[in-house]
Design an enzyme around this catalytic site. Structure first.
Site, PDB file in Angstrom:
ATOM      1  CG  ASN A 213      -2.097   0.966   1.064  1.00 41.76           C
ATOM      2  OD1 ASN A 213      -1.934   2.054   0.553  1.00 41.76           O
ATOM      3  ND2 ASN A 213      -3.278   0.576   1.512  1.00 41.76           N
ATOM      4  CG  ASP A 214       1.500   3.059   3.671  1.00 45.01           C
ATOM      5  OD1 ASP A 214       0.448   3.613   3.305  1.00 45.01           O
ATOM      6  OD2 ASP A 214       1.634   2.504   4.778  1.00 45.01           O
TER       7      ASP A 214
END
Length: 288
Positions: A213-214
């Site tokens: 995700n990040d």
């Protein structure tokens, strides 16, 4: 008796100081920086063990404590470099500030997403010339690494060039993804660090993001208000098509939504990563 009371008083004072130091050291840390702090705290535990060894004159405790402390510091330094930030910036940059994003709902409001079925995603990868797989913590949680190996094998049988892009801080510590992929017997020459593979995304037909995700959030490049601003990311958005495998639209470890999810070339494939990748494999087997 008086000496004992004085000694115990100092003992309690040290405990209170230690608790205060621990609390105030962690309070200002944002979600994206917490893995760095966890590594640093592990290093502190080693230093404490070594100090105890000196007091007790126990050489084994001194040596083991020094090893834990030194390895924790090395790991912390590696993670800071991977995030393109100094340790001082991680520890003190947010002190006294209020994270406005943390005060609001942690969702992907305002982002229009497109969903695709596992079967259609598999057909797209089958027709591709090159696929870059990006593993993340979601793959580790789902224990999907063995299914990912099967997917890689099936795609290669179809003549697809498959590579793996590993971000230095993917997962919870450096090397987390490498260990899981090695466990699944994925050849080492298919694993590429961020610096080695970032330019290849522009020529890739599909970027398959499994639970990351990040480390793939384009906001890190331009959004100065983002807690991950300035962190080097994998350029998955440069691929022709991106598939993101997630259970839901919940944010990642940094607690922020991922603008990649609303990009025109991105499609979400919701569900458990292991089950989804297994469905990819079954679809490819039926078509071959």
């Amino acid at each position: 008796a008086g000496t004992t009371e004085i000694n115990m008083m100092w003992f309690y004072i040290v405990i209170v100081i230690g608790l205060a130091l621990g609390v105030f050291s962690v309070i200002p840390i944002g979600g994206a920086d917490m893995p760095v702090v966890i590594s640093l705290l592990n290093s502190y535990s080693g230093i404490a063990a070594a100090a105890t060894g000196f007091v007790l004159q126990n050489q084994a405790l001194i040596v083991s404590g020094c090893l834990v402390g030194a390895s924790g510091l090395f790991l912390t330094n590696i993670m800071c470099k991977g995030m393109n930030r100094s340790l001082g910036n991680v520890l003190f940059s947010a002190f006294g500030k209020v994270d406005a994003t943390a005060m609001g709902p942690k969702s992907a409001e305002g982002i229009t997403i497109k969903e695709m079925s596992a079967d259609n995603a598999a057909y797209t990868m089958q027709a591709a010339e090159s696929v870059i797989i990006v593993p993340g913590y979601g793959m580790a949680v789902a224990q999907a690494q063995h299914e990912v190996r099967k997917l890689s094998d099936e795609l290669e049988r179809e003549g697809v060039d498959v590579k793996f892009a590993v971000h230095p801080v993917a997962g919870r510590m450096p090397g987390h993804m490498n260990v899981l992929l090695a466990e699944a017997n994925i050849p080492y020459d298919k694993l590429f660090d961020m610096d080695e593979i970032n330019d290849d995304f522009a020529g890739a037909d599909v970027a398959l993001i499994i639970g990351a995700n990040d480390v793939v959030n384009p906001a890190a490049r331009h959004d100065e208000s983002s807690p991950i601003y300035g962190m080097p990311i994998l350029n998955v958005d440069h691929a022709k098509t991106t598939f993101v495998l997630k259970r839901s639209m919940n944010p990642g470890f940094a607690g922020i939504s991922n603008e990649l999810f609303g990009y025109d070339n991105n499609y979400m494939v919701f569900g458990d990563a292991k089950a989804t990748v297994s469905q990819f494999v079954e679809t490819l087997k039926e078509e071959s």
